[in-house]
Motif scaffolding. Structure first.
Motif, PDB file in Angstrom:
ATOM      1  N   ALA A  71      56.423  32.592  49.859  1.00 36.35           N
ATOM      2  CA  ALA A  71      54.813  32.364  50.013  1.00 36.35           C
ATOM      3  C   ALA A  71      54.176  33.299  49.001  1.00 36.35           C
ATOM      4  N   ARG A  72      53.242  33.113  48.447  1.00 35.94           N
ATOM      5  CA  ARG A  72      52.477  34.168  47.772  1.00 35.94           C
ATOM      6  C   ARG A  72      50.943  33.629  47.257  1.00 35.94           C
ATOM      7  N   VAL A  73      50.255  34.357  47.024  1.00 34.88           N
ATOM      8  CA  VAL A  73      48.819  34.261  46.870  1.00 34.88           C
ATOM      9  C   VAL A  73      48.298  34.955  45.340  1.00 34.88           C
ATOM     10  N   GLU A  74      47.737  34.312  44.371  1.00 34.81           N
ATOM     11  CA  GLU A  74      47.397  34.795  43.255  1.00 34.81           C
ATOM     12  C   GLU A  74      46.036  34.750  43.083  1.00 34.81           C
ATOM     13  N   VAL A  75      45.381  35.717  42.995  1.00 34.85           N
ATOM     14  CA  VAL A  75      43.591  35.805  42.878  1.00 34.85           C
ATOM     15  C   VAL A  75      43.426  36.032  41.294  1.00 34.85           C
ATOM     16  N   VAL A  76      42.815  34.931  40.741  1.00 30.51           N
ATOM     17  CA  VAL A  76      42.635  35.442  39.294  1.00 30.51           C
ATOM     18  C   VAL A  76      40.861  35.442  39.034  1.00 30.51           C
ATOM     19  N   GLU A  77      40.529  36.630  38.547  1.00 26.77           N
ATOM     20  CA  GLU A  77      39.038  36.808  38.131  1.00 26.77           C
ATOM     21  C   GLU A  77      38.531  36.033  36.935  1.00 26.77           C
ATOM     22  N   GLN A  78      37.466  35.314  37.116  1.00 27.52           N
ATOM     23  CA  GLN A  78      37.058  34.809  35.879  1.00 27.52           C
ATOM     24  C   GLN A  78      35.669  35.149  35.559  1.00 27.52           C
ATOM     25  N   GLU A  79      35.228  34.946  34.355  1.00 23.31           N
ATOM     26  CA  GLU A  79      33.875  35.294  34.167  1.00 23.31           C
ATOM     27  C   GLU A  79      32.792  34.559  34.745  1.00 23.31           C
ATOM     28  N   GLY A  80      31.722  35.214  34.907  1.00 20.84           N
ATOM     29  CA  GLY A  80      30.544  34.449  35.616  1.00 20.84           C
ATOM     30  C   GLY A  80      30.846  34.426  37.082  1.00 20.84           C
ATOM     31  N   GLY A  81      31.418  35.407  37.615  1.00 18.83           N
ATOM     32  CA  GLY A  81      31.497  35.444  39.129  1.00 18.83           C
ATOM     33  C   GLY A  81      32.267  34.269  39.729  1.00 18.83           C
ATOM     34  N   MET A  82      33.434  33.861  38.976  1.00 15.39           N
ATOM     35  CA  MET A  82      34.270  32.790  39.614  1.00 15.39           C
ATOM     36  C   MET A  82      35.586  33.396  39.554  1.00 15.39           C
ATOM     37  N   THR A  83      36.367  33.055  40.910  1.00 18.76           N
ATOM     38  CA  THR A  83      37.409  33.426  41.408  1.00 18.76           C
ATOM     39  C   THR A  83      38.470  32.203  41.762  1.00 18.76           C
ATOM     40  N   LEU A  84      39.682  32.087  41.322  1.00 15.69           N
ATOM     41  CA  LEU A  84      40.671  31.280  41.673  1.00 15.69           C
ATOM     42  C   LEU A  84      41.380  31.919  42.600  1.00 15.69           C
ATOM     43  N   TYR A  85      42.019  31.380  43.723  1.00 16.39           N
ATOM     44  CA  TYR A  85      42.670  31.735  44.765  1.00 16.39           C
ATOM     45  C   TYR A  85      43.878  30.893  44.817  1.00 16.39           C
ATOM     46  N   LEU A  86      45.023  31.175  44.001  1.00 11.20           N
ATOM     47  CA  LEU A  86      46.060  30.163  43.947  1.00 11.20           C
ATOM     48  C   LEU A  86      47.193  30.408  45.031  1.00 11.20           C
ATOM     49  N   ALA A  87      47.546  29.278  45.727  1.00 12.89           N
ATOM     50  CA  ALA A  87      48.430  29.531  46.650  1.00 12.89           C
ATOM     51  C   ALA A  87      49.365  28.681  46.866  1.00 12.89           C
TER      52      ALA A  87
END
Length: 377
Positions: A115-131
């Protein structure tokens, strides 16, 4: 894994749902035809989920939906629950940009690795929370709080339906795929009758669904079903088609169906009629031209929802039934209680998601209203 009784997506989304044609099931909201002139969208084209025009339509619908029960309350942020980084991630980013909102997207899929979570910050205040576990959704509320990202009446939550709200990717999505394959099989088999070769069909279907052929089919299942029908008729062979595609001499589905039209006189009369209907819809820009297939897909999908007994083991439910993703259900209900707007999206065609009038008369319901078991960790 546990079973949490029977329910439907309607429990947490109501009718705030749109399928591919962008006609909300909640009739208080405007359909695409009414939105077009306001957004200056071209006539005759239905935007696809990954396109910016689609995002503009969804933003308009979200604002209209918020005004239904919280007039005067602006949407200030977006949460998106999906299952594919490319398709859902693109839709999420486009919707955030079109709305001028910061956002957070949870992209989930059950996998065998740790189990793992990856947090990816993107431009424009957007965040991906990949699980790689759907259970990670339980931590999303805390993650949002720690970031000062409230889930309240100024937050819109988009829930992807297929393989997120139900048929969770990596856990239960194979049952959705089985329904689609059965629908193609049933449609092609019915049309070819005694000439239908099940083994030949499956060989063609599996080959054409490989990534190698996506530029040719655009991964459109209507196109794949039609090609299988034409191959089954004997007008073309699978191997000759593969050779033509690989050599670049057959570059697109539109080219293929035009060539079939040139040879339509060689088809049996009933198949010639079907071909002409499909070809006309393709030329009109209809992304779901093979209606008979999609009607069968609806039936095959509904037949797999709530079909097992309540005492069926979890493993059997996950193997044979399309089930609600309990983790999605729980957060959706909690966020709705906190005032957030919940809205469901599906790129599945309306014809494969809602019953025809004759089926409505028999008590059939749209997929989001169909009861089935909820299963989760």
């Amino acid at each position: 894994m546990k079973v949490y009784g029977r329910t439907s997506v309607h429990e947490f989304l109501g009718d705030l749902v749109v399928y591919r044609n962008l006609v909300p099931l909640d009739r208080r909201l405007p359909p695409l035809a009414e939105i077009r002139p306001r957004l200056r969208l071209p006539e005759g084209v239905i935007p696809r989920k990954s396109e910016l025009a689609y995002a503009r339509v969804i933003v308009h619908l979200l604002r209209q939906a918020r005004a239904l029960d919280a007039p005067g309350t602006p949407i200030e942020r977006l949460v998106y629950l999906g299952d594919t980084r490319l398709n859902d991630g693109t839709a999420f980013a486009n919707i955030c940009r079109a709305g001028g909102w910061p956002g957070l997207a949870f992209i989930g899929a059950e996998r065998d690795d740790p189990a793992r979570v990856e947090v990816v910050e993107q431009e424009g205040g957007m965040t991906l929370y990949l699980a790689n576990r759907w259970a990670a959704l339980a931590d999303l509320d805390r993650f949002c709080r720690e970031r000062g990202f409230p889930l309240d009446e100024r937050t819109a939550v988009i829930v992807d339906l297929d393989k997120t709200a139900f048929g969770a990717r990596g856990r239960n999505d194979h049952v959705i795929n089985q329904a689609r394959v059965e629908a193609v099989h049933r449609t092609v088999g019915d049309l070819l009758g005694e000439d239908f070769d099940p083994e030949g069909f499956r060989s063609a279907y599996d080959r054409l669904n490989q990534t190698e052929f996506h530029p040719f089919t655009t991964d459109n299942q209507d196109y794949v079903a039609y090609i299988c029908l034409i191959l089954g008729s004997g007008l073309y062979s699978l191997e000759s088609l593969v050779v033509e595609v690989r050599a670049g001499r057959l570059a697109s589905f539109e080219q293929f169906i035009a060539e079939v039209d040139d040879r339509a006189a060689e088809l049996p009369a009933d198949l010639r009629t079907i071909h002409r209907r499909i070809y006309a819809r393709v030329r009109q820009g209809d992304p779901t031209p093979f209606k008979a297939f999609r009607y069968n897909e609806y039936r095959a999908t509904i037949e797999r929802m709530g079909c097992l007994d309540d005492d069926a083991p979890v493993a059997e439910l996950l193997e044979k039934e399309i089930v609600i993703t309990q983790e999605v259900r729980e957060v959706a209900l909690a966020w709705r209680e906190q005032g957030a707007l919940l809205f469901g999206l599906s790129d599945k065609p309306d014809e494969a998601s809602t019953p025809t009038d004759d089926l409505v008369a028999l008590g059939y319901r749209p997929i989001h209203r169909a009861e089935t078991h909820a299963v989760g960790g």
